[in-house]
Design a protein around this motif. Structure first.
Motif, PDB file in Angstrom:
ATOM      1  N   ALA A  46       0.828  -1.222   0.000  1.00  0.00           N
ATOM      2  CA  ALA A  46       0.000   0.000   0.000  1.00  0.00           C
ATOM      3  C   ALA A  46       0.852   1.258   0.000  1.00  0.00           C
ATOM      4  O   ALA A  46       0.321   2.360   0.127  1.00  0.00           O
ATOM      5  CB  ALA A  46      -0.913  -0.012   1.233  1.00  0.00           C
ATOM      6  N   TRP A  61      -6.415   7.291   3.562  1.00  0.00           N
ATOM      7  CA  TRP A  61      -6.773   6.476   4.729  1.00  0.00           C
ATOM      8  C   TRP A  61      -8.150   6.842   5.284  1.00  0.00           C
ATOM      9  O   TRP A  61      -8.865   5.986   5.804  1.00  0.00           O
ATOM     10  CB  TRP A  61      -5.697   6.593   5.817  1.00  0.00           C
ATOM     11  CG  TRP A  61      -5.675   7.917   6.527  1.00  0.00           C
ATOM     12  CD1 TRP A  61      -5.048   9.052   6.139  1.00  0.00           C
ATOM     13  CD2 TRP A  61      -6.357   8.237   7.744  1.00  0.00           C
ATOM     14  NE1 TRP A  61      -5.284  10.064   7.027  1.00  0.00           N
ATOM     15  CE2 TRP A  61      -6.080   9.593   8.027  1.00  0.00           C
ATOM     16  CE3 TRP A  61      -7.159   7.520   8.635  1.00  0.00           C
ATOM     17  CZ2 TRP A  61      -6.589  10.229   9.155  1.00  0.00           C
ATOM     18  CZ3 TRP A  61      -7.665   8.155   9.753  1.00  0.00           C
ATOM     19  CH2 TRP A  61      -7.383   9.503  10.006  1.00  0.00           C
ATOM     20  N   ARG A  73      -9.680  15.321  -0.563  1.00  0.00           N
ATOM     21  CA  ARG A  73      -9.265  13.915  -0.528  1.00  0.00           C
ATOM     22  C   ARG A  73     -10.454  12.966  -0.481  1.00  0.00           C
ATOM     23  O   ARG A  73     -10.296  11.760  -0.617  1.00  0.00           O
ATOM     24  CB  ARG A  73      -8.411  13.667   0.724  1.00  0.00           C
ATOM     25  CG  ARG A  73      -7.026  14.254   0.626  1.00  0.00           C
ATOM     26  CD  ARG A  73      -6.365  14.331   1.986  1.00  0.00           C
ATOM     27  NE  ARG A  73      -6.166  13.055   2.639  1.00  0.00           N
ATOM     28  CZ  ARG A  73      -5.099  12.277   2.448  1.00  0.00           C
ATOM     29  NH1 ARG A  73      -4.149  12.639   1.624  1.00  0.00           N
ATOM     30  NH2 ARG A  73      -4.985  11.142   3.104  1.00  0.00           N
TER      31      ARG A  73
HETATM   32  N1  NAP Z   1      -2.095   8.293   4.509  1.00  0.00           N
HETATM   33  C1  NAP Z   1      -2.736   7.981   3.387  1.00  0.00           C
HETATM   34  O1  NAP Z   1      -3.867   8.433   3.132  1.00  0.00           O
HETATM   35  C2  NAP Z   1      -2.106   7.029   2.389  1.00  0.00           C
HETATM   36  C3  NAP Z   1      -2.852   6.614   1.278  1.00  0.00           C
HETATM   37  C4  NAP Z   1      -2.305   5.695   0.378  1.00  0.00           C
HETATM   38  C5  NAP Z   1      -1.021   5.214   0.605  1.00  0.00           C
HETATM   39  N2  NAP Z   1      -0.312   5.666   1.685  1.00  0.00           N
HETATM   40  C6  NAP Z   1       1.048   5.132   1.891  1.00  0.00           C
HETATM   41  O2  NAP Z   1       0.993   4.237   2.998  1.00  0.00           O
HETATM   42  C7  NAP Z   1       2.203   4.298   3.761  1.00  0.00           C
HETATM   43  C8  NAP Z   1       1.860   4.607   5.210  1.00  0.00           C
HETATM   44  O3  NAP Z   1       1.238   5.872   5.284  1.00  0.00           O
HETATM   45  P1  NAP Z   1       0.538   6.362   6.630  1.00  0.00           P
HETATM   46  O4  NAP Z   1      -0.047   7.668   6.304  1.00  0.00           O
HETATM   47  O5  NAP Z   1      -0.308   5.271   7.192  1.00  0.00           O
HETATM   48  O6  NAP Z   1       1.834   6.558   7.575  1.00  0.00           O
HETATM   49  P2  NAP Z   1       1.881   6.793   9.144  1.00  0.00           P
HETATM   50  O7  NAP Z   1       0.539   7.174   9.661  1.00  0.00           O
HETATM   51  O8  NAP Z   1       3.037   7.687   9.387  1.00  0.00           O
HETATM   52  O9  NAP Z   1       2.209   5.350   9.739  1.00  0.00           O
HETATM   53  C9  NAP Z   1       3.354   4.643   9.439  1.00  0.00           C
HETATM   54  C10 NAP Z   1       3.782   3.806  10.645  1.00  0.00           C
HETATM   55  O10 NAP Z   1       5.006   3.152  10.302  1.00  0.00           O
HETATM   56  C11 NAP Z   1       5.773   2.941  11.492  1.00  0.00           C
HETATM   57  N3  NAP Z   1       7.199   3.126  11.181  1.00  0.00           N
HETATM   58  C12 NAP Z   1       8.099   2.122  11.050  1.00  0.00           C
HETATM   59  N4  NAP Z   1       9.298   2.568  10.701  1.00  0.00           N
HETATM   60  C13 NAP Z   1       9.191   3.906  10.632  1.00  0.00           C
HETATM   61  C14 NAP Z   1      10.125   4.930  10.339  1.00  0.00           C
HETATM   62  N5  NAP Z   1      11.402   4.662  10.023  1.00  0.00           N
HETATM   63  N6  NAP Z   1       9.679   6.200  10.378  1.00  0.00           N
HETATM   64  C15 NAP Z   1       8.405   6.483  10.691  1.00  0.00           C
HETATM   65  N7  NAP Z   1       7.463   5.541  10.982  1.00  0.00           N
HETATM   66  C16 NAP Z   1       7.875   4.258  10.941  1.00  0.00           C
HETATM   67  C17 NAP Z   1       5.266   3.910  12.541  1.00  0.00           C
HETATM   68  O11 NAP Z   1       4.813   3.131  13.622  1.00  0.00           O
HETATM   69  P3  NAP Z   1       5.723   2.839  14.913  1.00  0.00           P
HETATM   70  O12 NAP Z   1       6.261   4.166  15.348  1.00  0.00           O
HETATM   71  O13 NAP Z   1       4.707   2.252  15.855  1.00  0.00           O
HETATM   72  O14 NAP Z   1       6.769   1.870  14.491  1.00  0.00           O
HETATM   73  C18 NAP Z   1       4.076   4.618  11.884  1.00  0.00           C
HETATM   74  O15 NAP Z   1       2.932   4.636  12.694  1.00  0.00           O
HETATM   75  C19 NAP Z   1       3.076   5.348   3.063  1.00  0.00           C
HETATM   76  O16 NAP Z   1       3.992   4.707   2.217  1.00  0.00           O
HETATM   77  C20 NAP Z   1       2.084   6.182   2.279  1.00  0.00           C
HETATM   78  O17 NAP Z   1       2.663   6.757   1.118  1.00  0.00           O
HETATM   79  C21 NAP Z   1      -0.824   6.534   2.597  1.00  0.00           C
END
Ligand code: NAP
Length: 203
Positions: free
Chosen positions: A91, A122, A190
């Motif tokens: 994803a 999301w 969005r």
């Molecule tokens: N947000 C959206 O709407 C969306 C939509 C489509 C695709 N995406 C893609 O999905 C992926 C996740 O997006 P998200 O928005 O869910 O991200 P997010 O909310 O920042 O969550 C990512 C999680 O990954 C963990 N993590 C592990 N290694 C990490 C590191 N080195 N730095 C930071 N966090 C780390 C963190 O959890 P811990 O701290 O508990 O380890 C964090 O909660 C991305 O690649 C994004 O491009 C996002």
């Protein structure tokens, strides 16, 4: 199905809660499984969810959801090594000009990689219905059995899975959808989605 969530943030946390609610067994992985954010997730997800380290979630699962921030994806795949034929739903997106879809295929050793959910914000994962119809999720991958599994996981949470072909379609779809987002986001922000209308539902 046992699903390991790799990156339990907005995407991973939301999908994990939704799948737990329809009976799948979920392990939310984290760099700190005891963190308050993960404890909140466990409370919200209920009895079908547990937490663990990334390695534990990989061991636990039949299917992995990869939802790490872009910079954490390559290190994860390099560190975890052989995926033993597990289904890996990718994803993730990235911002360095490379295709997040094809890079994961290149780095995932013995993973059955399926591209899905990367085009859905999301916030709409728990709201798939728009007026009379449900949003589509495009699924790309070379393994038809793995595609069926991911298609069912989309249906479980009320999305309309659409077979968008094999991995040679990853870059065209990422490019096309990037352009469509630029066109429509100024009007709709969005909270809008795509639905492919077809005579034969298939996947
Ligand atoms: N947000 C959206 O709407 C969306 C939509 C489509 C695709 N995406 C893609 O999905 C992926 C996740 O997006 P998200 O928005 O869910 O991200 P997010 O909310 O920042 O969550 C990512 C999680 O990954 C963990 N993590 C592990 N290694 C990490 C590191 N080195 N730095 C930071 N966090 C780390 C963190 O959890 P811990 O701290 O508990 O380890 C964090 O909660 C991305 O690649 C994004 O491009 C996002």
């Amino acid at each position: 199905m046992k699903i390991g969530i790799i990156g339990s943030g907005r995407m991973g946390g939301t999908l994990g809660k939704l799948w737990a609610a329809c009976g799948h067994e979920i392990m939310f992985s984290s760099r700190n499984p005891q963190s308050s954010a993960i404890q909140e997730l466990l409370k919200a997800a209920g009895k079908n969810a547990q937490s663990g380290l990334v390695k534990e979630a990989v061991q636990f699962s039949d299917v992995l959801l990869l939802a790490l921030p872009p910079e954490a994806v390559d290190p994860f795949l390099e560190e975890i090594g052989d995926l033993n034929n597990k289904i890996l739903i990718n994803a993730t997106n990235r911002r360095d000009g490379k295709s997040a879809g094809t890079e994961v295929i290149r780095l995932a050793k013995n993973g059955r990689v399926i591209r899905a959910f990367n085009l859905v914000p999301w916030e709409i994962l728990s709201k798939p219905k728009y007026q009379e119809t449900n949003a589509s999720i495009f699924i790309i991958g070379d393994d038809s059995e793995a595609k069926e599994v991911v298609s069912k996981l989309c249906k479980d949470i009320n999305f309309d899975p659409v077979d968008a072909g094999k991995s040679e379609n990853i870059v065209p779809l990422e490019t096309a959808m990037g352009l469509l987002w630029k066109v429509f986001s100024p009007n709709f922000g969005r909270d809008y989605s795509f639905r492919i209308l077809r005579r034969n539902q298939g996947i």
